[in-house]
Enzyme design. Structure first.
Site, PDB file in Angstrom:
ATOM      1  CB  THR A   1      -0.952   0.019   1.218  1.00 29.83           C
ATOM      2  OG1 THR A   1      -1.756   1.206   1.190  1.00 29.83           O
ATOM      3  CG2 THR A   1      -0.192  -0.031   2.532  1.00 29.83           C
TER       4      THR A   1
ATOM      5  CG  HIS B   1       5.182 -10.903  17.142  1.00 26.27           C
ATOM      6  ND1 HIS B   1       6.163 -11.799  16.772  1.00 26.27           N
ATOM      7  CD2 HIS B   1       5.768 -10.085  18.044  1.00 26.27           C
ATOM      8  CE1 HIS B   1       7.270 -11.533  17.426  1.00 26.27           C
ATOM      9  NE2 HIS B   1       7.066 -10.496  18.216  1.00 26.27           N
TER      10      HIS B   1
END
Length: 420
Positions: A335, A391
């Site tokens: 993006t 994560h």
């Protein structure tokens, strides 16, 4: 014989839609292939056509209602056949106004026409959003200049036209659509579109379900900008498209994904799925919110093919012409907030992907550079880049090294050839 008009298959992972508006009204004769009703999904807008000639005898689901695949939208009487093409309208007119309203409309100046089937007159020459806004605001699209591809009328064109009418003394303000409410202090309440609702829901889900972190780095864009400066004219002449930054970052991201495969995967239950193909989503700002069309097998595409596909995606998004296939899947997303002036941001994951690369505005800044064995301060075009990652699947070490790899490939573009 009565035939049900049903919600068709909407594409992969799309099971629900909202009735945007009916293009025909009860009693209208239609021909096979005529568009009957517009549906809005969280990805694209689509029209449901008549499967045969007949008469629309009943509308069972009204504009604004949520529907699912297979739901009955209305009933078509095929035994009656269709009226001759000369008498059958292609799209539905607005309901007839009361006599008092009709008289008032006739008295209005030409700047504000009487109620007309505004969106229908430009069928195919305006985006679906522009058509609905024109119908809601009582605007004749024939009076609106289009700024989209091929002169297509967009939402901004309709908004601009309405604002001009409201600021013109001779024009009478149009009443607000029933779906909107406003108070005397200027606060307006507008129902969310299905796409905006879905975007909001997915963004919240991404933050609630993923252990999302973001790591940052900065890239010296000197080498890439020099290549673009040297090659832009010959590249455009040879390929018919400009050489932008997107293709460089797509190639650099793929090189980094190959070095750190978990960032190109996803979590499915208790399993980690590593993907050996590279379908790169490119975030594009559309009329009703961000969409992410996908470059399939981007590792096999040339720079020119990447730039051409991205250009096509942008044009389609402006015209409301992106298809479900354009938006399906994706293994990693890029993006670029820099096109809007963003200097730094933390992009939100596009589930089920576990990584998204954010690009930002290029700014000249003083940096320390090595030259002839010594160090000096120089002004360089610098860009901050951000990698948001899940994560649960990606460790901080891998995320940091991923950005270091992207930085190395962009600052030394010749290395992209070796990575390829």
């Amino acid at each position: 014989m009565a035939t049900n008009i049903v919600v068709p298959a909407l594409g992969e992972s799309v099971v629900e839609a909202t009735v945007a508006r009916w293009l025909k009204k009860e009693g209208d004769a239609v021909h096979s292939g005529d568009a009957l009703v517009e549906l809005e999904t969280d990805k694209v807008d689509l029209e449901v056509p008549a499967e045969s000639d007949g008469v629309l005898t009943k509308i069972t689901r009204q504009a604004g209602e949520d529907v699912q695949i297979g739901d009955v939208l209305g009933v078509l009487d095929t035994s009656a056949g269709a009226a001759p093409a000369s008498s059958a309208t292609k799209t539905a007119p607005e309901p007839e106004a009361p006599a008092a309203d009709k008289a008032a409309a006739e008295a209005k100046p030409a700047l504000e026409p009487a109620p007309t089937p505004a969106a229908d007159d430009h069928k195919g020459e305006a985006t679906p959003v522009a058509k609905r806004m024109a119908a809601d605001s009582n605007v004749d699209l024939r009076n609106v200049s289009g700024s989209g591809p091929g002169g297509r009328v967009t939402r901004e064109d309709v908004e601009r036209f309405v604002q001009q009418k409201e600021t013109t003394p001779a024009a009478q303000p149009s009443p607000a659509p029933a779906a909107r409410t406003a108070d005397q202090r200027g606060e307006e309440r507008i129902p969310m579109s299905r796409r905006r609702r879905t975007i909001a829901q997915r963004l919240v889900e991404a933050q609630q379900t993923a252990a999302m972190l973001t790591t940052f780095n900065e890239i010296d864009m000197t080498a890439v900008m020099a290549i673009r400066q040297r090659r832009k004219e010959s590249f455009a002449e040879q390929h018919g498209v400009s050489l932008g930054f997107t293709s460089f970052f797509v190639k650099a991201a793929i090189g980094a994904l190959k070095a750190f495969p978990p960032i190109n995967g996803e979590i499915q239950g208790n399993d980690i799925v590593l993907k050996r193909y590279y379908d790169i989503g490119i975030a594009v700002g559309a009329e009703e919110g961000l969409v992410v069309p996908v470059l399939r097998n981007a590792d096999r595409l040339t720079f020119a093919q990447i730039e051409q596909q991205v250009k096509d995606f942008v044009q389609k998004s402006r015209g409301g012409a992106l298809s479900i296939e354009d938006l399906r899947g994706g293994t990693f997303t890029i993006t670029n907030g820099g096109v809007f002036g963003s200097l730094l941001s933390t992009p939100i994951l596009n589930p089920p992907q576990v990584g998204i690369l954010g690009l930002h505005k290029i700014e000249e800044r003083p940096v320390v550079v090595a030259k002839d064995g010594a160090k000096e301060i120089a002004i360089r075009p610098m860009m901050y880049v951000a990698l948001s990652y899940d994560h649960r699947m990606v460790d901080g070490r891998e995320a940091v090294q991923f950005l270091v790899k992207v930085k190395a490939l962009i600052e030394d573009p010749e290395a992209l050839l070796l990575e390829g």
